[in-house]
Design a protein around this motif. Structure first.
Motif, PDB file in Angstrom:
ATOM      1  N   LYS A 201      -9.519  -6.261   2.219  1.00 44.97           N
ATOM      2  CA  LYS A 201     -10.460  -5.314   1.611  1.00 44.97           C
ATOM      3  C   LYS A 201      -9.765  -4.013   1.234  1.00 44.97           C
ATOM      4  N   ARG A 202      -8.671  -3.732   1.898  1.00 37.20           N
ATOM      5  CA  ARG A 202      -7.933  -2.508   1.608  1.00 37.20           C
ATOM      6  C   ARG A 202      -7.025  -2.673   0.383  1.00 37.20           C
ATOM      7  N   GLY A 203      -6.870  -3.890  -0.089  1.00 38.36           N
ATOM      8  CA  GLY A 203      -6.156  -4.088  -1.341  1.00 38.36           C
ATOM      9  C   GLY A 203      -4.828  -4.797  -1.250  1.00 38.36           C
ATOM     10  N   VAL A 204      -4.445  -5.327  -0.066  1.00 40.89           N
ATOM     11  CA  VAL A 204      -3.164  -6.035  -0.002  1.00 40.89           C
ATOM     12  C   VAL A 204      -3.253  -7.340  -0.779  1.00 40.89           C
ATOM     13  N   ASP A 205      -2.103  -7.796  -1.234  1.00 42.05           N
ATOM     14  CA  ASP A 205      -2.031  -9.007  -2.064  1.00 42.05           C
ATOM     15  C   ASP A 205      -1.597 -10.230  -1.275  1.00 42.05           C
ATOM     16  N   GLY A 206      -1.247 -10.045  -0.010  1.00 41.00           N
ATOM     17  CA  GLY A 206      -0.820 -11.187   0.773  1.00 41.00           C
ATOM     18  C   GLY A 206      -0.196 -10.758   2.083  1.00 41.00           C
ATOM     19  N   PHE A 207       0.302 -11.755   2.797  1.00 45.02           N
ATOM     20  CA  PHE A 207       0.817 -11.534   4.141  1.00 45.02           C
ATOM     21  C   PHE A 207       2.083 -12.341   4.381  1.00 45.02           C
ATOM     22  N   ARG A 208       2.905 -11.794   5.236  1.00 43.85           N
ATOM     23  CA  ARG A 208       3.973 -12.558   5.861  1.00 43.85           C
ATOM     24  C   ARG A 208       3.537 -12.730   7.310  1.00 43.85           C
ATOM     25  N   LEU A 209       3.440 -13.972   7.766  1.00 44.79           N
ATOM     26  CA  LEU A 209       2.956 -14.245   9.111  1.00 44.79           C
ATOM     27  C   LEU A 209       4.143 -14.434  10.054  1.00 44.79           C
ATOM     28  N   ASP A 210       4.238 -13.553  11.016  1.00 42.30           N
ATOM     29  CA  ASP A 210       5.327 -13.588  11.976  1.00 42.30           C
ATOM     30  C   ASP A 210       5.156 -14.780  12.922  1.00 42.30           C
ATOM     31  N   THR A 211       6.257 -15.440  13.241  1.00 37.00           N
ATOM     32  CA  THR A 211       6.300 -16.510  14.255  1.00 37.00           C
ATOM     33  C   THR A 211       5.087 -17.444  14.166  1.00 37.00           C
TER      34      THR A 211
END
Length: 551
Positions: A201-211
């Motif tokens: 909702k804050r506007g990020v386009d994606g994630f890198r998921l740790d471990t």
């Protein structure tokens, strides 16, 4: 105030496929307030460098509140910004500026564990009957008082730590201050998914998921079997760590993770054109797990494996072996490749410590990386050809290095501050007299200011090749067909639609002449390499490369 940048009328849901993602380690990118530590405002100020480089997205390592025992990978609040790095408003401004420059923003989510200072864990450890008592992995001791099983921590020693309040052990795959969340508990999953929505909702386009493969453990807490010594591999943990002595069957890589990843993907799909890349930390089953996690279009978009982050020398046969292994394990999947990151020795040193012409070597490696089938991660400073810094024991910050010194010096050598200005105090990173890690003199000499505009520099070669890559869809989204991977010659085709691009590399310190594969090939230029063609021979200089398009 939440700022969500305007999106195109028709968002490109496939933007991540073949994207070049620039990794930022926030402590070390740019200090804006003179405290010797990088921050969000500093990142925002330097985004034009990344845009001008030609990257498509940034991945920002954790900036959440944390006691910093593991420098942000021990999160104490998932929906705030650590004051060290700034505020949520600073993050909103970063998102806005990145989007203005055409950059996507991916952030690091650490969901397998939290800090022991997180409110969830403080409540969980307070008793055995509180509402969050089951939010972490707790177990009674064996009758003799020893831990419930033989599981080991990546950071050394048992993966269990005794808590005198609950009179039980809690599990920690990493530091004792990083207790593992119990994702078998649906409430934990729900809380993590709601946190994910907060950032979307804050506007990020994606994630890198740790471990990503550490999320679940065996409910029965069965002992891991011993690993045959011939199969031990130091890419998950340093060779001096007994973690490599076990086959990690029960403490990670559990089948329950598949259903959670489907739930996670469903949350992402509530928003337009979001992508996620999962870090698979496993040297024993890495590519197999990547296949499981990226198949079907309902889990991860792509996974980040360790094959090219391992100490193994990068040879033509190794490149082909990894790509063929991925194709076999994940025929439907998409990889994200990196040669360096914040956890491993920089590849300019890891593979190039004995190379005389290291400039030519790292330029060649950059082209190998950026022509692989898959997306690409570039780690800050890689585009400058930075080597691993030699950090004195007295300056070490990384608990991993402190634990295993001197046989393993930890991760500080790849985390030193970014160098911007060869003439400025602290290389333009900070105005402080002392930075959180020292900046080596040899790095300062390789600063952005010293390389910008110099056509022979590593920086300009990265910029040139990224521009070249974008001109050829086959290099971004195409399939790969290996033609030669024996000896020093690496040769393959990238194929997309009607375009086929030949990529040939001399991965040796001796000139090499080779015949092109059958067919009519048109030599391409604009990539920065100076191979020549004489008759039916391609002349590849030392650490050289050649590119052609099928006519």
């Amino acid at each position: 105030m939440t700022i969500v940048s305007a999106s195109p009328a028709v968002p490109d849901k496939d933007w991540w496929r073949g994207a070049v993602i620039y990794q930022i380690y926030p402590r070390s990118f740019q200090d804006s307030n003179g405290d010797g530590i990088g921050d969000l405002k500093g990142i925002t100020a330097r985004l034009p460098h990344i845009s001008a480089l030609g990257a498509d997205a940034v991945w920002i390592s954790p900036f959440f509140p944390s006691p910093m025992k593991d420098f942000g990978y021990d999160v104490s609040n998932y929906t705030e910004v650590d004051p060290m790095f700034g505020t949520l408003s600073d993050f909103d401004a970063l998102i806005h500026e990145a989007h203005r420059l055409g950059l996507k923003v991916m952030i690091d989510l650490v969901m397998s564990h939290s800090s022991d200072q997180h409110a969830w864990f403080i409540e969980s450890r307070s008793s055995r009957v509180n509402p969050k008592a089951d939010w972490y992995v707790w177990s009674d001791a064996k009758p003799d008082g020893t831990p419930p099983n033989n599981w080991l921590s990546i950071f050394g020693g048992s993966a269990w730590h005794w808590d005198p309040t609950r009179m039980q052990y809690y599990m920690h795959n990493f530091l004792t201050s990083q207790p593992d969340l119990n994702l078998h508990n649906a409430e934990v999953q729900d809380a993590l998914l709601e946190m994910t929505r907060f950032w979307l909702k804050r506007g990020v386009d994606g994630f890198r998921l740790d471990t990503i493969n550490f999320y679940f453990h065996d409910r029965d807490l069965r002992d891991n079997p011993a690993l045959d010594p011939s199969r031990r591999n130091a890419s998950t943990a340093p060779a001096v760590n007994p973690y490599n002595f076990q086959e990690h069957v029960y403490d990670k890589n559990r089948p329950e993770n598949i259903d959670f990843l489907k739930r996670f993907r469903a949350v992402l799909d509530e928003f337009p054109s979001i992508a996620a890349v999962g870090e698979v930390g496993d040297s024993q089953r890495g590519l197999e797990i990547v296949g499981e996690y990226t198949s079907g279009g309902d889990k991860m978009h792509m996974c980040y494996a360790f094959e090219f982050l391992a100490p193994d020398a990068l040879t033509p046969s190794r490149v082909a072996e990894v790509q063929d292994g991925f194709s076999g394990a994940a025929p439907e999947g998409w990889a994200c490749w990196a040669f360096s990151n914040h956890d491993v020795v920089r590849h300019a040193s890891r593979w190039g410590s004995e190379v005389l012409d290291r400039e030519a070597y790292v330029k060649m490696l950059s082209a190998v990386l950026m022509t692989q089938r898959g997306s690409v991660c570039i780690y800050q400073g890689e585009e400058l050809g930075l080597t691993e810094a030699d950090i004195a024991y007295a300056d070490l910050q990384d608990p991993y290095g402190i634990q295993f010194w001197p046989e393993f010096k930890g991760r500080d050598g790849c985390r030193t501050p970014m160098v911007w200005d060869a003439q400025a105090l602290q290389a333009g990173f900070s105005t402080s007299e002392k930075t959180w890690l020292p900046i080596p003199v040899e790095h300062q000499l390789r600063a952005v200011s010293a390389q910008y505009g110099d056509p022979e520099s590593v920086l300009e070669q990265y910029r040139r090749f990224l521009a070249f890559r974008k001109q050829h869809p086959a290099l971004v989204k195409g399939e790969v067909r290996f033609l030669e991977s024996e000896g020093p010659l690496l040769q393959y085709e990238r194929i997309f639609g009607d375009e086929a691009v030949l990529c040939a590399f001399n991965m040796s310190a001796e000139p090499l002449s080779v015949e092109p594969p059958p067919g009519d090939w048109e030599m391409l230029d604009g990539h920065g390499f100076e191979s020549t063609v004489e008759g039916n021979q391609i002349n590849l200089p030392v650490w050289g490369a050649y590119f052609a398009r099928r006519a």
